[in-house]
Enzyme design. Structure first.
Site, PDB file in Angstrom:
ATOM      1  CB  THR A  41       4.178   7.172   3.530  1.00 43.96           C
ATOM      2  OG1 THR A  41       3.177   6.823   4.471  1.00 43.96           O
ATOM      3  CG2 THR A  41       5.189   8.100   4.172  1.00 43.96           C
ATOM      4  CD  GLU A  77      -2.156   1.992   9.143  1.00 47.32           C
ATOM      5  OE1 GLU A  77      -3.005   2.910   9.193  1.00 47.32           O
ATOM      6  OE2 GLU A  77      -2.027   1.239   8.178  1.00 47.32           O
ATOM      7  CB  CYS A  92      -7.277   1.808   3.280  1.00 45.28           C
ATOM      8  SG  CYS A  92      -8.059   1.845   1.667  1.00 45.28           S
ATOM      9  CG  LEU A  93      -4.669   5.144   6.368  1.00 48.62           C
ATOM     10  CD1 LEU A  93      -4.095   6.504   6.746  1.00 48.62           C
ATOM     11  CD2 LEU A  93      -3.550   4.162   6.085  1.00 48.62           C
ATOM     12  CG  PHE A  98      -1.782   1.098   1.526  1.00 51.05           C
ATOM     13  CD1 PHE A  98      -3.072   1.101   1.008  1.00 51.05           C
ATOM     14  CD2 PHE A  98      -1.392   2.155   2.335  1.00 51.05           C
ATOM     15  CE1 PHE A  98      -3.960   2.142   1.290  1.00 51.05           C
ATOM     16  CE2 PHE A  98      -2.268   3.201   2.619  1.00 51.05           C
ATOM     17  CZ  PHE A  98      -3.553   3.192   2.094  1.00 51.05           C
ATOM     18  N   GLY A  99       0.887   1.973  -1.076  1.00 49.17           N
ATOM     19  CA  GLY A  99       1.797   3.118  -1.192  1.00 49.17           C
ATOM     20  C   GLY A  99       1.067   4.435  -1.033  1.00 49.17           C
ATOM     21  CB  SER A 147       1.818  13.477   9.643  1.00 46.68           C
ATOM     22  OG  SER A 147       2.600  12.706  10.524  1.00 46.68           O
TER      23      SER A 147
HETATM   24  P1  TGC Z   1      -9.249  15.951   6.162  1.00 47.68           P
HETATM   25  O1  TGC Z   1      -9.630  17.170   5.392  1.00 47.68           O
HETATM   26  O2  TGC Z   1      -9.401  15.953   7.636  1.00 47.68           O
HETATM   27  O3  TGC Z   1     -10.075  14.700   5.594  1.00 47.68           O
HETATM   28  C1  TGC Z   1     -10.364  14.496   4.231  1.00 47.68           C
HETATM   29  C2  TGC Z   1     -11.707  13.747   4.194  1.00 47.68           C
HETATM   30  O4  TGC Z   1     -11.544  12.469   4.798  1.00 47.68           O
HETATM   31  C3  TGC Z   1     -12.399  12.359   5.961  1.00 47.68           C
HETATM   32  N1  TGC Z   1     -11.622  11.639   6.979  1.00 47.68           N
HETATM   33  C4  TGC Z   1     -11.773  10.346   7.171  1.00 47.68           C
HETATM   34  N2  TGC Z   1     -12.628   9.460   6.632  1.00 47.68           N
HETATM   35  C5  TGC Z   1     -12.521   8.183   7.047  1.00 47.68           C
HETATM   36  N3  TGC Z   1     -11.625   7.793   7.969  1.00 47.68           N
HETATM   37  C6  TGC Z   1     -10.750   8.641   8.527  1.00 47.68           C
HETATM   38  N4  TGC Z   1      -9.872   8.215   9.421  1.00 47.68           N
HETATM   39  C7  TGC Z   1     -10.801   9.988   8.135  1.00 47.68           C
HETATM   40  N5  TGC Z   1     -10.105  11.107   8.466  1.00 47.68           N
HETATM   41  C8  TGC Z   1     -10.632  12.113   7.753  1.00 47.68           C
HETATM   42  C9  TGC Z   1     -12.739  13.788   6.346  1.00 47.68           C
HETATM   43  O5  TGC Z   1     -13.964  13.841   7.043  1.00 47.68           O
HETATM   44  C10 TGC Z   1     -12.812  14.453   4.980  1.00 47.68           C
HETATM   45  O6  TGC Z   1     -14.048  14.049   4.390  1.00 47.68           O
HETATM   46  P2  TGC Z   1     -14.832  15.001   3.370  1.00 47.68           P
HETATM   47  O7  TGC Z   1     -16.098  14.286   3.096  1.00 47.68           O
HETATM   48  O8  TGC Z   1     -15.007  16.296   4.089  1.00 47.68           O
HETATM   49  O9  TGC Z   1     -13.954  15.134   2.173  1.00 47.68           O
HETATM   50  O10 TGC Z   1      -7.784  15.564   5.727  1.00 47.68           O
HETATM   51  P3  TGC Z   1      -6.390  16.203   6.134  1.00 47.68           P
HETATM   52  O11 TGC Z   1      -5.590  16.350   4.882  1.00 47.68           O
HETATM   53  O12 TGC Z   1      -6.595  17.423   6.959  1.00 47.68           O
HETATM   54  O13 TGC Z   1      -5.695  15.039   6.997  1.00 47.68           O
HETATM   55  C11 TGC Z   1      -6.218  14.595   8.180  1.00 47.68           C
HETATM   56  C12 TGC Z   1      -5.235  13.625   8.896  1.00 47.68           C
HETATM   57  C13 TGC Z   1      -3.982  14.365   9.323  1.00 47.68           C
HETATM   58  C14 TGC Z   1      -5.949  13.104  10.116  1.00 47.68           C
HETATM   59  C15 TGC Z   1      -4.874  12.466   7.959  1.00 47.68           C
HETATM   60  O14 TGC Z   1      -4.228  12.862   6.841  1.00 47.68           O
HETATM   61  C16 TGC Z   1      -4.089  11.365   8.619  1.00 47.68           C
HETATM   62  O15 TGC Z   1      -4.676  10.445   9.165  1.00 47.68           O
HETATM   63  N6  TGC Z   1      -2.696  11.378   8.575  1.00 47.68           N
HETATM   64  C17 TGC Z   1      -1.890  10.270   9.019  1.00 47.68           C
HETATM   65  C18 TGC Z   1      -1.340   9.527   7.829  1.00 47.68           C
HETATM   66  C19 TGC Z   1      -1.211   8.060   8.081  1.00 47.68           C
HETATM   67  O16 TGC Z   1      -1.775   7.491   8.991  1.00 47.68           O
HETATM   68  N7  TGC Z   1      -0.505   7.371   7.184  1.00 47.68           N
HETATM   69  C20 TGC Z   1      -0.407   5.967   7.247  1.00 47.68           C
HETATM   70  C21 TGC Z   1       0.211   5.400   5.981  1.00 47.68           C
HETATM   71  S1  TGC Z   1      -0.022   3.650   5.758  1.00 47.68           S
HETATM   72  C22 TGC Z   1       0.901   2.944   6.965  1.00 47.68           C
HETATM   73  O17 TGC Z   1       1.467   3.546   7.816  1.00 47.68           O
HETATM   74  C23 TGC Z   1       0.946   1.476   6.920  1.00 47.68           C
HETATM   75  S2  TGC Z   1       1.867   0.729   8.153  1.00 47.68           S
HETATM   76  C24 TGC Z   1       1.292  -0.812   7.865  1.00 47.68           C
HETATM   77  C25 TGC Z   1       1.843  -1.896   8.633  1.00 47.68           C
HETATM   78  O18 TGC Z   1       2.989  -2.310   8.361  1.00 47.68           O
HETATM   79  O19 TGC Z   1       1.088  -2.429   9.499  1.00 47.68           O
HETATM   80  P1  FAD Z   2       6.354  13.033   9.924  1.00 39.87           P
HETATM   81  O1  FAD Z   2       4.965  13.178   9.398  1.00 39.87           O
HETATM   82  O2  FAD Z   2       7.428  13.857   9.317  1.00 39.87           O
HETATM   83  O3  FAD Z   2       6.309  13.293  11.501  1.00 39.87           O
HETATM   84  C1  FAD Z   2       7.499  13.541  12.256  1.00 39.87           C
HETATM   85  C2  FAD Z   2       7.043  14.017  13.649  1.00 39.87           C
HETATM   86  O4  FAD Z   2       6.285  15.223  13.495  1.00 39.87           O
HETATM   87  C3  FAD Z   2       6.126  13.023  14.370  1.00 39.87           C
HETATM   88  O5  FAD Z   2       6.371  13.086  15.749  1.00 39.87           O
HETATM   89  C4  FAD Z   2       4.741  13.573  14.069  1.00 39.87           C
HETATM   90  O6  FAD Z   2       3.765  13.212  15.035  1.00 39.87           O
HETATM   91  C5  FAD Z   2       5.024  15.070  14.120  1.00 39.87           C
HETATM   92  N1  FAD Z   2       4.011  15.830  13.390  1.00 39.87           N
HETATM   93  C6  FAD Z   2       3.762  15.867  12.062  1.00 39.87           C
HETATM   94  N2  FAD Z   2       2.722  16.660  11.781  1.00 39.87           N
HETATM   95  C7  FAD Z   2       2.279  17.124  12.975  1.00 39.87           C
HETATM   96  C8  FAD Z   2       1.211  17.975  13.389  1.00 39.87           C
HETATM   97  N3  FAD Z   2       0.368  18.520  12.492  1.00 39.87           N
HETATM   98  N4  FAD Z   2       1.062  18.249  14.705  1.00 39.87           N
HETATM   99  C9  FAD Z   2       1.904  17.699  15.629  1.00 39.87           C
HETATM  100  N5  FAD Z   2       2.927  16.884  15.313  1.00 39.87           N
HETATM  101  C10 FAD Z   2       3.100  16.593  14.000  1.00 39.87           C
HETATM  102  N6  FAD Z   2       3.341   4.124   4.820  1.00 39.87           N
HETATM  103  C11 FAD Z   2       2.608   3.632   3.787  1.00 39.87           C
HETATM  104  O7  FAD Z   2       2.002   4.360   3.016  1.00 39.87           O
HETATM  105  N7  FAD Z   2       2.527   2.269   3.588  1.00 39.87           N
HETATM  106  C12 FAD Z   2       3.168   1.382   4.378  1.00 39.87           C
HETATM  107  O8  FAD Z   2       3.051   0.174   4.178  1.00 39.87           O
HETATM  108  C13 FAD Z   2       3.967   1.894   5.459  1.00 39.87           C
HETATM  109  N8  FAD Z   2       4.676   1.028   6.237  1.00 39.87           N
HETATM  110  C14 FAD Z   2       5.548   1.544   7.173  1.00 39.87           C
HETATM  111  C15 FAD Z   2       6.413   0.669   7.832  1.00 39.87           C
HETATM  112  C16 FAD Z   2       7.336   1.177   8.755  1.00 39.87           C
HETATM  113  C17 FAD Z   2       8.304   0.246   9.430  1.00 39.87           C
HETATM  114  C18 FAD Z   2       7.351   2.561   9.052  1.00 39.87           C
HETATM  115  C19 FAD Z   2       8.305   3.117  10.071  1.00 39.87           C
HETATM  116  C20 FAD Z   2       6.507   3.427   8.386  1.00 39.87           C
HETATM  117  C21 FAD Z   2       5.612   2.928   7.421  1.00 39.87           C
HETATM  118  N9  FAD Z   2       4.790   3.783   6.674  1.00 39.87           N
HETATM  119  C22 FAD Z   2       4.023   3.301   5.640  1.00 39.87           C
HETATM  120  C23 FAD Z   2       4.931   5.238   6.826  1.00 39.87           C
HETATM  121  C24 FAD Z   2       4.196   5.806   8.039  1.00 39.87           C
HETATM  122  O9  FAD Z   2       2.829   5.829   7.852  1.00 39.87           O
HETATM  123  C25 FAD Z   2       4.756   7.221   8.284  1.00 39.87           C
HETATM  124  O10 FAD Z   2       6.070   7.050   8.778  1.00 39.87           O
HETATM  125  C26 FAD Z   2       3.896   8.005   9.257  1.00 39.87           C
HETATM  126  O11 FAD Z   2       2.650   8.342   8.690  1.00 39.87           O
HETATM  127  C27 FAD Z   2       4.607   9.302   9.734  1.00 39.87           C
HETATM  128  O12 FAD Z   2       5.161  10.004   8.675  1.00 39.87           O
HETATM  129  P2  FAD Z   2       6.703  10.473   8.719  1.00 39.87           P
HETATM  130  O13 FAD Z   2       7.531   9.313   9.087  1.00 39.87           O
HETATM  131  O14 FAD Z   2       6.971  11.170   7.436  1.00 39.87           O
HETATM  132  O15 FAD Z   2       6.776  11.491   9.920  1.00 39.87           O
END
Ligand code: TGC
Ligand code: FAD
Length: 388
Positions: free
Chosen positions: A136, A367, A242-243, A133-134, A142
């Site tokens: 980031t 996540e 998905c998240l 899943f791409g 974030s």
């Molecule tokens: P924002 O304007 O707040 O939201 C856009 C639209 O999405 C809705 N929404 C959601 N809907 C469903 N579930 C959620 N959790 C939702 N959060 C927001 C929102 O209501 C809005 O809807 P609409 O109808 O108004 O368009 O978006 P934003 O750009 O301000 O961002 C919000 C924020 C910061 C919370 C979001 O971007 C976020 O969650 N950032 C964290 C990124 C993250 O978690 N990345 C993970 C990458 S994948 C990964 O890490 C896999 S690790 C896997 C493993 O190995 O297990």
């Molecule tokens: P940043 O977003 O740069 O954050 C750095 C620091 O700043 C953190 O402490 C954060 O909390 C803080 N910060 C950022 N914004 C704010 C704010 N607005 N307010 C306060 N604090 C803030 N991603 C995928 O898409 N698919 C995957 O399969 C996947 N697998 C992963 C596997 C591993 C082992 C790891 C380590 C990461 C993986 N990720 C994946 C990426 C992961 O989702 C990101 O690392 C995560 O979302 C944080 O992004 P970043 O590392 O760029 O940190």
């Protein structure tokens, strides 16, 4: 040491026979097949690919998706218990299963055409195809809404350009769900990884999640046919949905890792003598053990209730954020305290606590970081988004 379970509040009584049976089956699998080999994989930084067909046969891939696509159709509490047990073994194994099910199969199931579902879901459920899943990118973690990966329309489909970073399973995947902007709108694409222009180099020298593959995805004029666009995936909301699925599993997984560390801390402190007494008899040690058990119990109740709400279709994503945020913290806190109580012995691979502790540092970040989940809750409470 055989795992005896941690169930101070008799949460077993809240589970159905089927849920307990699923949990016990995966518990046995982890004890017999994962624990004996995982330290070696962690040390050598390899993923135990030999377990993929075994987990597939057990129905663990996309386990809460319907049978008509070759999945086990478990309810969400049973699915959560699977995640708990897998992460009790190692966060890397739970990551693999989370990504395959929640981040690859779920988007195809939710945003895909009927043909895409019939083509891909059974293959992914059988572990014959692996996905990643791409979302980031190097400059957008974030804040995925700022992504720079672009999809350009052509006569026969799409051309993708961009770089994704930190992608679990990237190097071992047959398909990647890639999120890219079409003009200003985000869409999901099924990218077959043998397409010219696609590369997935592994990220080396990780000190966390070493028994898991993490990669960059490089897309250089990668052609994707029209039939591989996920037709219902428009907007940032789609990857965020998905998240939610993956965060749900992690909320259970964090407690699994905590349970493993807690049990070791209890056993070790009862067996270790200093000042002519078992160290478990000292009040400072008992304070830490009581704290661990309390936090684990609260986390278990949170996860159980989250699962029941999810099964009833009543879950708000902020509730999932609360559980991911809390339960990963419980895992990390428990692992750190267990390491402390084990003194120098806590730092080696002879015991699993340091491995769990290192893994959970990633789980705390991916996540949605701990901060981001705090701010999601903050927005839910106040109506005011603090992250922008
Ligand atoms: P924002 O304007 O707040 O939201 C856009 C639209 O999405 C809705 N929404 C959601 N809907 C469903 N579930 C959620 N959790 C939702 N959060 C927001 C929102 O209501 C809005 O809807 P609409 O109808 O108004 O368009 O978006 P934003 O750009 O301000 O961002 C919000 C924020 C910061 C919370 C979001 O971007 C976020 O969650 N950032 C964290 C990124 C993250 O978690 N990345 C993970 C990458 S994948 C990964 O890490 C896999 S690790 C896997 C493993 O190995 O297990
Ligand atoms: P940043 O977003 O740069 O954050 C750095 C620091 O700043 C953190 O402490 C954060 O909390 C803080 N910060 C950022 N914004 C704010 C704010 N607005 N307010 C306060 N604090 C803030 N991603 C995928 O898409 N698919 C995957 O399969 C996947 N697998 C992963 C596997 C591993 C082992 C790891 C380590 C990461 C993986 N990720 C994946 C990426 C992961 O989702 C990101 O690392 C995560 O979302 C944080 O992004 P970043 O590392 O760029 O940190």
């Amino acid at each position: 040491m055989p795992f005896i379970g941690v169930d101070f509040y008799r949460i077993d009584d809240l589970l159905t026979d089927e849920e307990r049976m699923v949990r016990d089956t995966v518990r046995r699998f982890v004890d017999e097949r994962v624990i004996p080999i995982i330290d070696k994989h962690f040390e050598e930084a390899t993923f135990p690919t030999e377990l993929i067909p075994v987990m597939a046969r057990m129905g663990l891939l996309g386990a809460n998706l319907p049978e008509q696509y070759g999945c086990a159709n478990m309810n969400n509490v049973a699915y959560g218990l699977v995640m708990q047990e897998l992460e009790r073994g190692d966060s890397g194994l739970r990551s693999f299963v989370s990504v395959q099910g929640a981040l690859v199969m779920y988007p195809i199931f939710t945003f895909g055409s009927e043909e895409q579902k019939r083509t891909w879901l059974p293959l992914l459920a059988r572990g014959e195809k692996i996905g990643c899943f791409g979302l980031t990118e190097p400059d957008h973690g974030s804040d995925p809404g700022g992504m720079e990966t672009r999809a350009r329309r052509t006569d026969k489909g799409w051309v993708l350009n961009g770089t994704k970073r930190w992608i679990t399973n990237g190097t071992i995947s047959d398909i990647a769900i890639v999120w890219a902007k079409v003009d200003d709108e985000i869409n999901g694409f099924i990218v077959e990884t043998n397409t010219p222009g696609f590369q997935a180099p592994e990220i080396k020298a990780k000190l966390s999640l070493r028994a898991s593959v993490t990669s960059d995805l490089i897309l250089d004029d990668v052609f994707v046919p029209e039939s591989n666009l996920l037709p219902l995936s428009s907007g940032l909301k789609a990857p965020l949905m998905c998240l939610n699925q993956a965060r749900y599993g992690i909320a259970w997984g964090g407690i699994g890792a905590a349970m493993a560390c807690y049990q070791w801390a209890v056993e070790y402190t009862k067996g270790r003598t200093q000042f002519d007494k078992p160290i478990a008899q000292f009040q400072l040690v008992q304070d830490k053990l009581a704290h661990m058990l309390t936090e684990i119990t609260k986390g278990q109740l949170l996860a159980w209730r989250l699962g029941r709400l999810k099964d009833q279709g009543k879950l708000h994503f902020a509730q999932t954020s609360m559980a991911k945020r809390n339960n990963v913290w419980v895992g990390l806190e428990t692992a750190r305290l267990a390491r402390d109580l084990m003194g120098a012995s806590g730092i080696t691979l002879e015991y699993p606590v340091f491995r769990h502790m290192c893994n959970l540092e990633s789980v705390y970040t991916y996540e949605g970081t701990h901060h981001i989940h705090t701010l999601i809750l903050g927005e839910y409470i106040t109506g005011l988004p603090a992250y922008k």
